[in-house]
Design a protein around this motif. Sequence first.
Motif, PDB file in Angstrom:
ATOM      1  N   LEU A  10      46.535  -0.609 -26.760  1.00  0.00           N
ATOM      2  CA  LEU A  10      47.814  -0.471 -27.084  1.00  0.00           C
ATOM      3  C   LEU A  10      48.153  -1.049 -28.457  1.00  0.00           C
ATOM      4  O   LEU A  10      49.164  -0.534 -29.189  1.00  0.00           O
ATOM      5  N   GLU A  11      47.659  -2.154 -28.886  1.00  0.00           N
ATOM      6  CA  GLU A  11      48.172  -2.745 -30.075  1.00  0.00           C
ATOM      7  C   GLU A  11      48.110  -1.860 -31.444  1.00  0.00           C
ATOM      8  O   GLU A  11      49.055  -2.003 -32.311  1.00  0.00           O
ATOM      9  N   PRO A  12      47.057  -1.156 -31.607  1.00  0.00           N
ATOM     10  CA  PRO A  12      47.103  -0.138 -32.667  1.00  0.00           C
ATOM     11  C   PRO A  12      48.394   0.854 -32.738  1.00  0.00           C
ATOM     12  O   PRO A  12      48.704   1.152 -33.804  1.00  0.00           O
ATOM     13  N   GLU A  13      48.503   1.333 -31.703  1.00  0.00           N
ATOM     14  CA  GLU A  13      49.677   1.975 -31.434  1.00  0.00           C
ATOM     15  C   GLU A  13      51.154   1.578 -31.502  1.00  0.00           C
ATOM     16  O   GLU A  13      52.190   2.105 -31.919  1.00  0.00           O
ATOM     17  N   VAL A  14      51.266   0.322 -30.759  1.00  0.00           N
ATOM     18  CA  VAL A  14      52.476  -0.431 -30.653  1.00  0.00           C
ATOM     19  C   VAL A  14      53.005  -1.732 -31.495  1.00  0.00           C
ATOM     20  O   VAL A  14      53.875  -2.229 -31.322  1.00  0.00           O
ATOM     21  N   GLY A  15      51.879  -2.135 -32.099  1.00  0.00           N
ATOM     22  CA  GLY A  15      52.051  -3.512 -32.617  1.00  0.00           C
ATOM     23  C   GLY A  15      51.701  -4.663 -31.591  1.00  0.00           C
ATOM     24  O   GLY A  15      51.045  -4.206 -30.546  1.00  0.00           O
ATOM     25  N   ALA A  16      52.078  -5.910 -31.887  1.00  0.00           N
ATOM     26  CA  ALA A  16      51.823  -6.973 -31.044  1.00  0.00           C
ATOM     27  C   ALA A  16      52.367  -6.770 -29.621  1.00  0.00           C
ATOM     28  O   ALA A  16      53.370  -6.144 -29.592  1.00  0.00           O
ATOM     29  N   LEU A  17      51.800  -6.955 -28.659  1.00  0.00           N
ATOM     30  CA  LEU A  17      52.105  -6.668 -27.354  1.00  0.00           C
ATOM     31  C   LEU A  17      52.828  -8.028 -26.788  1.00  0.00           C
ATOM     32  O   LEU A  17      52.194  -9.052 -26.657  1.00  0.00           O
ATOM     33  N   THR A  18      53.855  -7.700 -26.250  1.00  0.00           N
ATOM     34  CA  THR A  18      54.826  -8.727 -25.691  1.00  0.00           C
ATOM     35  C   THR A  18      54.801  -8.578 -24.157  1.00  0.00           C
ATOM     36  O   THR A  18      54.180  -7.391 -23.608  1.00  0.00           O
ATOM     37  N   PHE A  19      54.988  -9.573 -23.341  1.00  0.00           N
ATOM     38  CA  PHE A  19      54.799  -9.621 -21.978  1.00  0.00           C
ATOM     39  C   PHE A  19      55.653  -8.263 -21.389  1.00  0.00           C
ATOM     40  O   PHE A  19      55.305  -7.577 -20.586  1.00  0.00           O
ATOM     41  N   GLY A  20      57.049  -8.468 -21.853  1.00  0.00           N
ATOM     42  CA  GLY A  20      57.788  -7.353 -21.486  1.00  0.00           C
ATOM     43  C   GLY A  20      57.307  -5.930 -21.699  1.00  0.00           C
ATOM     44  O   GLY A  20      57.400  -4.895 -20.738  1.00  0.00           O
ATOM     45  N   MET A  21      56.715  -5.629 -22.850  1.00  0.00           N
ATOM     46  CA  MET A  21      56.156  -4.279 -23.252  1.00  0.00           C
ATOM     47  C   MET A  21      54.921  -4.005 -22.309  1.00  0.00           C
ATOM     48  O   MET A  21      54.881  -2.817 -21.888  1.00  0.00           O
ATOM     49  N   PHE A  22      54.263  -5.006 -22.145  1.00  0.00           N
ATOM     50  CA  PHE A  22      52.992  -4.841 -21.244  1.00  0.00           C
ATOM     51  C   PHE A  22      53.511  -4.511 -19.862  1.00  0.00           C
ATOM     52  O   PHE A  22      52.817  -3.705 -19.377  1.00  0.00           O
ATOM     53  N   SER A  23      54.471  -5.083 -19.424  1.00  0.00           N
ATOM     54  CA  SER A  23      55.145  -4.761 -18.103  1.00  0.00           C
ATOM     55  C   SER A  23      55.570  -3.237 -17.979  1.00  0.00           C
ATOM     56  O   SER A  23      55.224  -2.525 -17.052  1.00  0.00           O
ATOM     57  N   ARG A  24      56.387  -2.889 -19.068  1.00  0.00           N
ATOM     58  CA  ARG A  24      56.839  -1.542 -18.900  1.00  0.00           C
ATOM     59  C   ARG A  24      55.625  -0.352 -18.967  1.00  0.00           C
ATOM     60  O   ARG A  24      55.735   0.427 -18.341  1.00  0.00           O
ATOM     61  N   VAL A  25      54.567  -0.925 -20.019  1.00  0.00           N
ATOM     62  CA  VAL A  25      53.707   0.106 -20.162  1.00  0.00           C
ATOM     63  C   VAL A  25      52.700   0.059 -18.811  1.00  0.00           C
ATOM     64  O   VAL A  25      52.183   1.309 -18.348  1.00  0.00           O
ATOM     65  N   SER A  26      52.725  -0.891 -18.127  1.00  0.00           N
ATOM     66  CA  SER A  26      51.853  -1.079 -17.070  1.00  0.00           C
ATOM     67  C   SER A  26      52.466   0.046 -15.958  1.00  0.00           C
ATOM     68  O   SER A  26      51.851   0.832 -15.039  1.00  0.00           O
ATOM     69  N   ARG A  27      53.853  -0.272 -15.575  1.00  0.00           N
ATOM     70  CA  ARG A  27      54.684   0.333 -14.799  1.00  0.00           C
ATOM     71  C   ARG A  27      54.643   1.863 -14.896  1.00  0.00           C
ATOM     72  O   ARG A  27      54.499   2.838 -14.407  1.00  0.00           O
ATOM     73  N   ASN A  28      54.692   2.360 -16.243  1.00  0.00           N
ATOM     74  CA  ASN A  28      54.770   3.756 -16.566  1.00  0.00           C
ATOM     75  C   ASN A  28      53.520   4.394 -16.404  1.00  0.00           C
ATOM     76  O   ASN A  28      53.292   5.400 -16.132  1.00  0.00           O
ATOM     77  N   SER A  29      52.405   3.745 -16.698  1.00  0.00           N
ATOM     78  CA  SER A  29      51.128   4.002 -16.482  1.00  0.00           C
ATOM     79  C   SER A  29      50.661   4.388 -14.947  1.00  0.00           C
ATOM     80  O   SER A  29      50.006   5.083 -14.636  1.00  0.00           O
ATOM     81  N   MET A  30      51.388   3.684 -14.129  1.00  0.00           N
ATOM     82  CA  MET A  30      51.396   3.886 -12.667  1.00  0.00           C
ATOM     83  C   MET A  30      52.334   4.968 -12.331  1.00  0.00           C
ATOM     84  O   MET A  30      52.337   5.144 -10.961  1.00  0.00           O
ATOM     85  N   GLY A  31      53.101   5.416 -13.181  1.00  0.00           N
ATOM     86  CA  GLY A  31      54.161   6.517 -12.828  1.00  0.00           C
ATOM     87  C   GLY A  31      55.369   5.905 -12.006  1.00  0.00           C
ATOM     88  O   GLY A  31      55.766   6.811 -11.049  1.00  0.00           O
ATOM     89  N   LEU A  32      55.640   4.875 -12.039  1.00  0.00           N
ATOM     90  CA  LEU A  32      56.846   4.017 -10.967  1.00  0.00           C
ATOM     91  C   LEU A  32      57.931   3.950 -11.858  1.00  0.00           C
ATOM     92  O   LEU A  32      57.829   3.912 -13.174  1.00  0.00           O
ATOM     93  N   THR A  33      59.236   4.247 -11.307  1.00  0.00           N
ATOM     94  CA  THR A  33      60.411   4.058 -12.171  1.00  0.00           C
ATOM     95  C   THR A  33      60.635   2.375 -11.925  1.00  0.00           C
ATOM     96  O   THR A  33      59.795   1.737 -11.210  1.00  0.00           O
ATOM     97  N   GLN A  34      61.702   2.102 -12.646  1.00  0.00           N
ATOM     98  CA  GLN A  34      61.897   0.557 -12.738  1.00  0.00           C
ATOM     99  C   GLN A  34      62.293   0.231 -11.186  1.00  0.00           C
ATOM    100  O   GLN A  34      61.988  -0.962 -10.789  1.00  0.00           O
ATOM    101  N   GLN A  35      62.973   0.855 -10.627  1.00  0.00           N
ATOM    102  CA  GLN A  35      63.566   0.769  -9.109  1.00  0.00           C
ATOM    103  C   GLN A  35      62.149   0.521  -8.245  1.00  0.00           C
ATOM    104  O   GLN A  35      61.948  -0.469  -7.273  1.00  0.00           O
ATOM    105  N   GLU A  36      61.293   1.568  -8.232  1.00  0.00           N
ATOM    106  CA  GLU A  36      60.115   1.435  -7.418  1.00  0.00           C
ATOM    107  C   GLU A  36      59.324   0.096  -7.899  1.00  0.00           C
ATOM    108  O   GLU A  36      58.823  -0.574  -6.881  1.00  0.00           O
ATOM    109  N   MET A  37      59.366  -0.121  -8.832  1.00  0.00           N
ATOM    110  CA  MET A  37      58.387  -1.463  -9.515  1.00  0.00           C
ATOM    111  C   MET A  37      59.171  -2.554  -8.777  1.00  0.00           C
ATOM    112  O   MET A  37      58.466  -3.510  -8.572  1.00  0.00           O
ATOM    113  N   ALA A  38      60.359  -2.630  -9.192  1.00  0.00           N
ATOM    114  CA  ALA A  38      61.186  -3.797  -8.707  1.00  0.00           C
ATOM    115  C   ALA A  38      61.079  -3.881  -7.092  1.00  0.00           C
ATOM    116  O   ALA A  38      60.915  -5.147  -6.843  1.00  0.00           O
ATOM    117  N   ASN A  39      61.135  -3.152  -6.426  1.00  0.00           N
ATOM    118  CA  ASN A  39      61.045  -2.983  -5.120  1.00  0.00           C
ATOM    119  C   ASN A  39      59.434  -3.647  -4.619  1.00  0.00           C
ATOM    120  O   ASN A  39      59.366  -4.391  -3.750  1.00  0.00           O
TER     121      ASN A  39
END
Length: 76
Positions: A10-39
């Motif tokens: 990820l870092e070559p594409e998006v720069g330094a990885l923050t935890f928030g970005m890590f969380s979003r990318v992980s959620r998206n890679s699992m195909g989950l919406t924010q609501q599904e991940m929050a649940n």
Amino acid sequence: MTTKTLIEKLEPEVGALTFGMFSRVSRNSMGLTQQEMANLLGVAKGTLCYIEKGRQLVSVELAKKIAKAAQLSGLV
């Protein structure tokens, strides 16, 4: 996938990885919406949104839940 492998991809594409970005990318890679991940994590959708935007700090316990949900080795 290990955390190190994920960061290396990820870092070559998006720069330094923050935890928030890590969380979003992980959620998206699992195909989950924010609501599904929050649940899955047992938090409010707004809380997850704030985490992904870097507006809210994450407890160690919640960070472990996020890593476990993302099925990342070496973190849980």
